[in-house]
Design a protein around this motif. Structure first.
Motif, PDB file in Angstrom:
ATOM      1  N   MET A   1      18.688 -26.697 -32.568  1.00 30.05           N
ATOM      2  CA  MET A   1      17.957 -26.357 -31.347  1.00 30.05           C
ATOM      3  C   MET A   1      18.816 -25.424 -30.491  1.00 30.05           C
ATOM      4  O   MET A   1      20.009 -25.674 -30.302  1.00 30.05           O
ATOM      5  N   ALA A   2      18.231 -24.364 -29.994  1.00 27.06           N
ATOM      6  CA  ALA A   2      18.974 -23.417 -29.168  1.00 27.06           C
ATOM      7  C   ALA A   2      19.346 -24.073 -27.849  1.00 27.06           C
ATOM      8  O   ALA A   2      18.608 -24.882 -27.298  1.00 27.06           O
ATOM      9  N   SER A   3      20.548 -23.744 -27.353  1.00 31.93           N
ATOM     10  CA  SER A   3      20.989 -24.323 -26.097  1.00 31.93           C
ATOM     11  C   SER A   3      20.180 -23.753 -24.931  1.00 31.93           C
ATOM     12  O   SER A   3      19.709 -22.624 -24.977  1.00 31.93           O
ATOM     13  N   ARG A   4      20.029 -24.563 -23.919  1.00 38.52           N
ATOM     14  CA  ARG A   4      19.260 -24.152 -22.744  1.00 38.52           C
ATOM     15  C   ARG A   4      19.999 -23.050 -21.988  1.00 38.52           C
ATOM     16  O   ARG A   4      21.203 -23.107 -21.797  1.00 38.52           O
ATOM     17  N   LYS A   5      19.269 -22.045 -21.568  1.00 40.47           N
ATOM     18  CA  LYS A   5      19.871 -21.019 -20.725  1.00 40.47           C
ATOM     19  C   LYS A   5      20.245 -21.624 -19.384  1.00 40.47           C
ATOM     20  O   LYS A   5      19.509 -22.424 -18.823  1.00 40.47           O
ATOM     21  N   TRP A   6      21.408 -21.201 -18.885  1.00 37.16           N
ATOM     22  CA  TRP A   6      21.855 -21.681 -17.590  1.00 37.16           C
ATOM     23  C   TRP A   6      22.276 -20.479 -16.756  1.00 37.16           C
ATOM     24  O   TRP A   6      23.196 -19.750 -17.104  1.00 37.16           O
ATOM     25  N   TYR A   7      21.594 -20.291 -15.633  1.00 41.92           N
ATOM     26  CA  TYR A   7      21.899 -19.203 -14.717  1.00 41.92           C
ATOM     27  C   TYR A   7      22.659 -19.780 -13.522  1.00 41.92           C
ATOM     28  O   TYR A   7      22.129 -20.646 -12.810  1.00 41.92           O
ATOM     29  N   LYS A   8      23.879 -19.286 -13.288  1.00 47.95           N
ATOM     30  CA  LYS A   8      24.699 -19.748 -12.157  1.00 47.95           C
ATOM     31  C   LYS A   8      24.866 -18.582 -11.194  1.00 47.95           C
ATOM     32  O   LYS A   8      25.577 -17.622 -11.474  1.00 47.95           O
ATOM     33  N   LEU A   9      24.201 -18.681 -10.051  1.00 47.18           N
ATOM     34  CA  LEU A   9      24.080 -17.556  -9.134  1.00 47.18           C
ATOM     35  C   LEU A   9      24.562 -17.929  -7.742  1.00 47.18           C
ATOM     36  O   LEU A   9      24.411 -19.074  -7.305  1.00 47.18           O
ATOM     37  N   VAL A  10      25.131 -16.948  -7.039  1.00 51.24           N
ATOM     38  CA  VAL A  10      25.585 -17.144  -5.664  1.00 51.24           C
ATOM     39  C   VAL A  10      24.950 -16.070  -4.788  1.00 51.24           C
ATOM     40  O   VAL A  10      25.033 -14.871  -5.083  1.00 51.24           O
ATOM     41  N   LEU A  11      24.299 -16.501  -3.709  1.00 50.24           N
ATOM     42  CA  LEU A  11      23.677 -15.588  -2.754  1.00 50.24           C
ATOM     43  C   LEU A  11      24.695 -15.183  -1.686  1.00 50.24           C
ATOM     44  O   LEU A  11      25.345 -16.046  -1.077  1.00 50.24           O
ATOM     45  N   ILE A  12      24.850 -13.884  -1.459  1.00 49.00           N
ATOM     46  CA  ILE A  12      25.717 -13.416  -0.380  1.00 49.00           C
ATOM     47  C   ILE A  12      24.984 -12.309   0.388  1.00 49.00           C
ATOM     48  O   ILE A  12      24.115 -11.632  -0.149  1.00 49.00           O
ATOM     49  N   GLY A  13      25.333 -12.154   1.642  1.00 48.71           N
ATOM     50  CA  GLY A  13      24.696 -11.124   2.450  1.00 48.71           C
ATOM     51  C   GLY A  13      24.726 -11.467   3.924  1.00 48.71           C
ATOM     52  O   GLY A  13      25.311 -12.475   4.341  1.00 48.71           O
ATOM     53  N   ARG A  14      24.081 -10.644   4.714  1.00 48.34           N
ATOM     54  CA  ARG A  14      24.084 -10.823   6.155  1.00 48.34           C
ATOM     55  C   ARG A  14      23.039 -11.844   6.592  1.00 48.34           C
ATOM     56  O   ARG A  14      22.047 -12.077   5.904  1.00 48.34           O
ATOM     57  N   LYS A  15      23.271 -12.406   7.765  1.00 50.01           N
ATOM     58  CA  LYS A  15      22.280 -13.294   8.372  1.00 50.01           C
ATOM     59  C   LYS A  15      21.000 -12.510   8.655  1.00 50.01           C
ATOM     60  O   LYS A  15      21.042 -11.392   9.160  1.00 50.01           O
ATOM     61  N   GLY A  16      19.859 -13.082   8.275  1.00 48.67           N
ATOM     62  CA  GLY A  16      18.568 -12.471   8.585  1.00 48.67           C
ATOM     63  C   GLY A  16      18.050 -11.513   7.546  1.00 48.67           C
ATOM     64  O   GLY A  16      16.940 -10.985   7.688  1.00 48.67           O
ATOM     65  N   ASP A  17      18.808 -11.302   6.473  1.00 49.81           N
ATOM     66  CA  ASP A  17      18.354 -10.375   5.433  1.00 49.81           C
ATOM     67  C   ASP A  17      17.534 -11.049   4.336  1.00 49.81           C
ATOM     68  O   ASP A  17      17.026 -10.371   3.445  1.00 49.81           O
ATOM     69  N   GLY A  18      17.405 -12.381   4.403  1.00 50.43           N
ATOM     70  CA  GLY A  18      16.526 -13.075   3.457  1.00 50.43           C
ATOM     71  C   GLY A  18      17.230 -13.745   2.297  1.00 50.43           C
ATOM     72  O   GLY A  18      16.625 -13.902   1.229  1.00 50.43           O
ATOM     73  N   LYS A  19      18.466 -14.202   2.488  1.00 47.90           N
ATOM     74  CA  LYS A  19      19.177 -14.868   1.394  1.00 47.90           C
ATOM     75  C   LYS A  19      18.480 -16.149   0.950  1.00 47.90           C
ATOM     76  O   LYS A  19      18.228 -16.362  -0.238  1.00 47.90           O
ATOM     77  N   SER A  20      18.207 -17.023   1.920  1.00 50.88           N
ATOM     78  CA  SER A  20      17.595 -18.310   1.578  1.00 50.88           C
ATOM     79  C   SER A  20      16.214 -18.116   0.956  1.00 50.88           C
ATOM     80  O   SER A  20      15.851 -18.806  -0.011  1.00 50.88           O
ATOM     81  N   ALA A  21      15.436 -17.189   1.499  1.00 50.94           N
ATOM     82  CA  ALA A  21      14.106 -16.913   0.945  1.00 50.94           C
ATOM     83  C   ALA A  21      14.217 -16.372  -0.474  1.00 50.94           C
ATOM     84  O   ALA A  21      13.392 -16.693  -1.343  1.00 50.94           O
ATOM     85  N   THR A  22      15.235 -15.551  -0.733  1.00 51.47           N
ATOM     86  CA  THR A  22      15.443 -15.032  -2.089  1.00 51.47           C
ATOM     87  C   THR A  22      15.831 -16.157  -3.033  1.00 51.47           C
ATOM     88  O   THR A  22      15.363 -16.212  -4.184  1.00 51.47           O
ATOM     89  N   GLY A  23      16.647 -17.089  -2.555  1.00 50.05           N
ATOM     90  CA  GLY A  23      16.981 -18.258  -3.373  1.00 50.05           C
ATOM     91  C   GLY A  23      15.747 -19.060  -3.717  1.00 50.05           C
ATOM     92  O   GLY A  23      15.596 -19.529  -4.854  1.00 50.05           O
ATOM     93  N   ASN A  24      14.836 -19.211  -2.770  1.00 48.34           N
ATOM     94  CA  ASN A  24      13.588 -19.931  -3.041  1.00 48.34           C
ATOM     95  C   ASN A  24      12.721 -19.193  -4.051  1.00 48.34           C
ATOM     96  O   ASN A  24      12.044 -19.809  -4.882  1.00 48.34           O
ATOM     97  N   THR A  25      12.734 -17.866  -3.994  1.00 57.06           N
ATOM     98  CA  THR A  25      11.980 -17.074  -4.977  1.00 57.06           C
ATOM     99  C   THR A  25      12.554 -17.286  -6.371  1.00 57.06           C
ATOM    100  O   THR A  25      11.811 -17.468  -7.340  1.00 57.06           O
ATOM    101  N   VAL A  26      13.873 -17.304  -6.482  1.00 52.94           N
ATOM    102  CA  VAL A  26      14.523 -17.523  -7.783  1.00 52.94           C
ATOM    103  C   VAL A  26      14.210 -18.913  -8.318  1.00 52.94           C
ATOM    104  O   VAL A  26      13.967 -19.102  -9.520  1.00 52.94           O
TER     105      VAL A  26
END
Length: 261
Positions: A1-26
């Motif tokens: 069985m193929a191993s599960r893909k694992w994406y490890k991501l870190v959001l960086i950027g300025r306040k108000g540019d939509g980091k948290s919303a982008t995390g929710n989209t991901v």
């Protein structure tokens, strides 16, 4: 069985540019709250429970998923850079805790930073934000990053398109930004559009990690004076933090809390 893909991501950027919303989209659902991640590090670890659609948002026909339906996605949201409500030293202290996570320190590092920018004018603060990220994570941090522009809906409302916007990038900023760039609308109401955007981001991560090694831990400054070299490789001790896991359905939320001295 193929191993599960694992994406490890870190959001960086300025306040108000939509980091948290982008995390929710991901992640595919609203699991990040800006009011929480504005001041502290928040990590959400989720296993996808539905296939991802093609990156062509307009295609209504069924197509093979770009990523397996059981892909694991771990996203770390960080305090916004240049947030005047938080002391610079506290922001840097929170960012340094990224490397306290065992899956970062021991399991191969970060697949990609998602450098989130809101579509708009190219200001001196944008240049300073890029330089500040380089100070914190190393001069080559953008090589390990994907640039996610938010506010695509506003751009399209004005009758513009992302390709023309990118073509107007000042040369110095274009040279500093990550080579992989995409735009999203975090306020889209259409589920197919949101799934397509999520698929496009993860596909960009696949493209990125096929061409670049993972970002491994680097020593961030505990003090804003930058006493250590940004490229020094190290793992921070855990004398000032503890990890408190909270289980909520299929989602594991990890948040840091400062210990009482």
């Amino acid at each position: 069985m193929a191993s599960r893909k694992w994406y490890k991501l870190v959001l960086i950027g300025r306040k108000g540019d939509g980091k948290s919303a982008t995390g929710n989209t991901v992640l595919g659902e609203p699991l990040f709250q800006p009011s929480v991640s504005a001041n502290s590090l928040v990590c959400v670890d989720k296993t996808s429970d539905h296939p991802l659609t093609s990156s062509n948002a307009k295609a209504k026909t069924s197509q093979p998923p770009l990523t397996s339906s059981n892909a694991k996605v771990t996203v770390i949201d960080t305090p916004g850079l240049f947030n005047t409500d938080i002391d610079k030293k506290d922001i840097e202290s929170e960012l340094s805790k990224i490397f306290d996570f065992e899956f970062i320190a021991k399991d191969g590092g970060i697949d990609a930073f998602l450098f989130v920018l809101r579509i708009g004018r190219f200001t001196a603060e944008l240049r300073n934000t890029i330089k500040y990220c380089q100070e914190l994570f190393g001069t080559d941090v953008m090589k390990y990053s994907i640039c996610v522009f938010t506010g695509l809906d506003d751009l399209e409302f004005d009758g513009d398109n992302f390709q023309d916007y990118i073509a107007q990038l000042p040369e110095d900023i274009a040279a500093m930004l990550p080579k992989i760039r995409l735009s999203i609308n975090n306020r889209a109401k259409d589920d197919l559009v949101m799934q397509a955007q999520r698929a496009a981001i993860l596909q960009a991560v696949d493209t990125h990690r096929n061409s670049t090694k993972k970002y491994t831990y680097r020593k961030l400054p505990r003090e804003s004076s930058m006493k250590c070299k940004p490229d020094t490789k190290d793992v921070f001790g855990k004398h000032c933090t503890e990890i408190t896991p909270t289980i909520a359905g299929p989602v594991t939320l990890l948040s840091y809390k400062k210990q009482e001295l």
